[in-house]
Design a protein around this motif. Structure first.
Motif, short mmCIF file in Angstrom:
data_model
loop_
_atom_site.label_atom_id
_atom_site.label_comp_id
_atom_site.label_asym_id
_atom_site.label_seq_id
_atom_site.Cartn_x
_atom_site.Cartn_y
_atom_site.Cartn_z
N TYR A 195 0.83 -1.20 0.00
CA TYR A 195 0.00 0.00 0.00
C TYR A 195 0.87 1.26 0.00
N LEU A 196 1.91 1.27 0.81
CA LEU A 196 2.80 2.42 0.86
C LEU A 196 3.49 2.65 -0.48
N ARG A 197 3.87 1.57 -1.15
CA ARG A 197 4.56 1.69 -2.44
C ARG A 197 3.63 2.10 -3.57
N GLU A 198 2.38 1.64 -3.52
CA GLU A 198 1.47 1.79 -4.66
C GLU A 198 0.52 2.99 -4.56
N THR A 199 0.53 3.71 -3.45
CA THR A 199 -0.42 4.81 -3.23
C THR A 199 0.31 6.14 -3.29
N ASP A 200 -0.33 7.14 -3.87
CA ASP A 200 0.23 8.49 -3.88
C ASP A 200 -0.07 9.13 -2.53
N LEU A 201 0.78 8.87 -1.57
CA LEU A 201 0.56 9.30 -0.19
C LEU A 201 0.61 10.82 -0.03
N MET A 202 1.35 11.49 -0.89
CA MET A 202 1.43 12.94 -0.81
C MET A 202 0.04 13.56 -1.06
N GLU A 203 -0.79 12.89 -1.83
CA GLU A 203 -2.12 13.40 -2.16
C GLU A 203 -3.19 13.02 -1.13
N PRO A 263 -5.24 13.15 2.09
CA PRO A 263 -5.40 14.10 3.19
C PRO A 263 -5.29 13.41 4.55
N VAL A 264 -5.07 14.21 5.58
CA VAL A 264 -5.03 13.71 6.95
C VAL A 264 -6.31 12.92 7.22
N GLY A 265 -6.17 11.76 7.84
CA GLY A 265 -7.32 10.93 8.16
C GLY A 265 -6.92 9.48 8.26
N GLU A 266 -7.94 8.63 8.38
CA GLU A 266 -7.74 7.19 8.53
C GLU A 266 -8.45 6.48 7.39
N TYR A 267 -7.78 5.48 6.82
CA TYR A 267 -8.28 4.76 5.65
C TYR A 267 -8.12 3.26 5.83
N GLU A 268 -9.16 2.51 5.51
CA GLU A 268 -9.10 1.05 5.60
C GLU A 268 -8.29 0.48 4.45
N ILE A 269 -7.52 -0.53 4.76
CA ILE A 269 -6.84 -1.32 3.75
C ILE A 269 -7.46 -2.72 3.77
N GLU A 270 -7.53 -3.32 4.96
CA GLU A 270 -8.22 -4.60 5.17
C GLU A 270 -8.97 -4.51 6.50
N GLY A 271 -10.06 -3.74 6.50
CA GLY A 271 -10.87 -3.59 7.70
C GLY A 271 -10.04 -3.12 8.87
N ASP A 272 -10.26 -3.74 10.05
CA ASP A 272 -9.48 -3.35 11.24
C ASP A 272 -8.19 -4.16 11.37
N ARG A 273 -7.89 -4.98 10.36
CA ARG A 273 -6.65 -5.77 10.39
C ARG A 273 -5.45 -4.97 9.87
N VAL A 274 -5.71 -4.14 8.85
CA VAL A 274 -4.67 -3.28 8.29
C VAL A 274 -5.35 -1.98 7.89
N PHE A 275 -4.89 -0.88 8.47
CA PHE A 275 -5.42 0.43 8.10
C PHE A 275 -4.32 1.46 8.23
N ILE A 276 -4.55 2.61 7.58
CA ILE A 276 -3.51 3.63 7.52
C ILE A 276 -4.05 4.94 8.09
N GLN A 277 -3.18 5.62 8.80
CA GLN A 277 -3.47 6.95 9.32
C GLN A 277 -2.47 7.92 8.68
N ILE A 278 -2.99 9.03 8.17
CA ILE A 278 -2.13 10.07 7.62
C ILE A 278 -2.11 11.23 8.62
N VAL A 328 6.13 17.74 9.20
CA VAL A 328 6.27 16.36 8.75
C VAL A 328 4.90 15.89 8.26
N LYS A 329 4.93 15.13 7.20
CA LYS A 329 3.74 14.37 6.78
C LYS A 329 4.14 12.91 6.88
N LYS A 330 3.35 12.15 7.63
CA LYS A 330 3.71 10.76 7.92
C LYS A 330 2.50 9.85 7.76
#
Length: 151
Positions: free
Chosen positions: A25-33, A35-50, A140-142
């Motif tokens: 997900y980190l490699r394939e997503t335009d993370l710079m674009e 916005p701040v927030g939380e996004y599901e990748i695989e429900g509550d098993r894998v998710f991302i916070q910007i 920082v954007k993380k």
């Protein structure tokens, strides 16, 4: 704890299937674009916070750990120091069990510099203190990918 460039993420894909999903997900997503927030990748098993913030001094930072999730902390823009120690070297001072978040005290720590394009993997055994500046506060954007590690 693992710290490396995202370009070398393929070296760690075999550790856990969900870790591979997070790194993909980190490699394939335009993370710079994103916005701040939380996004599901695989429900509550894998998710991302910007997150976007200014780095802080060590006096404002806190050690933390998680009992169920690993963190893949990826620097999209900027750089920050992160503290690290094994949880055996810590004492819990605040528990937020519903968020799988434990704040800790320790006298034993190492610090690493994580630059743009790098990630740090912290498993439940790894106490970590992210978000510290190198010499002065800077933006920082993380991305923090939460990976269910202990079910």
């Amino acid at each position: 704890m693992i710290i490396d460039k995202l370009a070398n993420a393929h070296l760690y894909e075999g550790v856990r299937p969900r870790l591979k999903m997070a790194l993909d997900y980190l490699r394939e997503t335009d993370l710079m674009e994103l916005p701040v927030g939380e996004y599901e990748i695989e429900g509550d098993r894998v998710f991302i916070q910007i997150h976007e913030y200014e780095t802080k001094g060590i006096e404002e930072a806190r050690f933390e750990c998680h009992s169920r999730y690993a963190d893949v902390q990826y620097i999209i823009r900027g750089e920050e120091k992160m503290g690290y120690t094994n949880i055996e070297n810590t004492r819990v001072v605040e528990e937020l069990k519903e968020r799988d978040l434990y704040f800790l005290e320790t006298k034993a720590e190492d610090r690493v510099l994580v630059k743009e394009g790098m990630f740090a993997l912290f498993t439940p055994e790894d106490a970590h203190m992210p978000g510290m500046y190198t010499s002065a506060p800077k933006p920082v954007k993380k991305a923090v990918v939460k990976v269910l590690w202990n079910e």
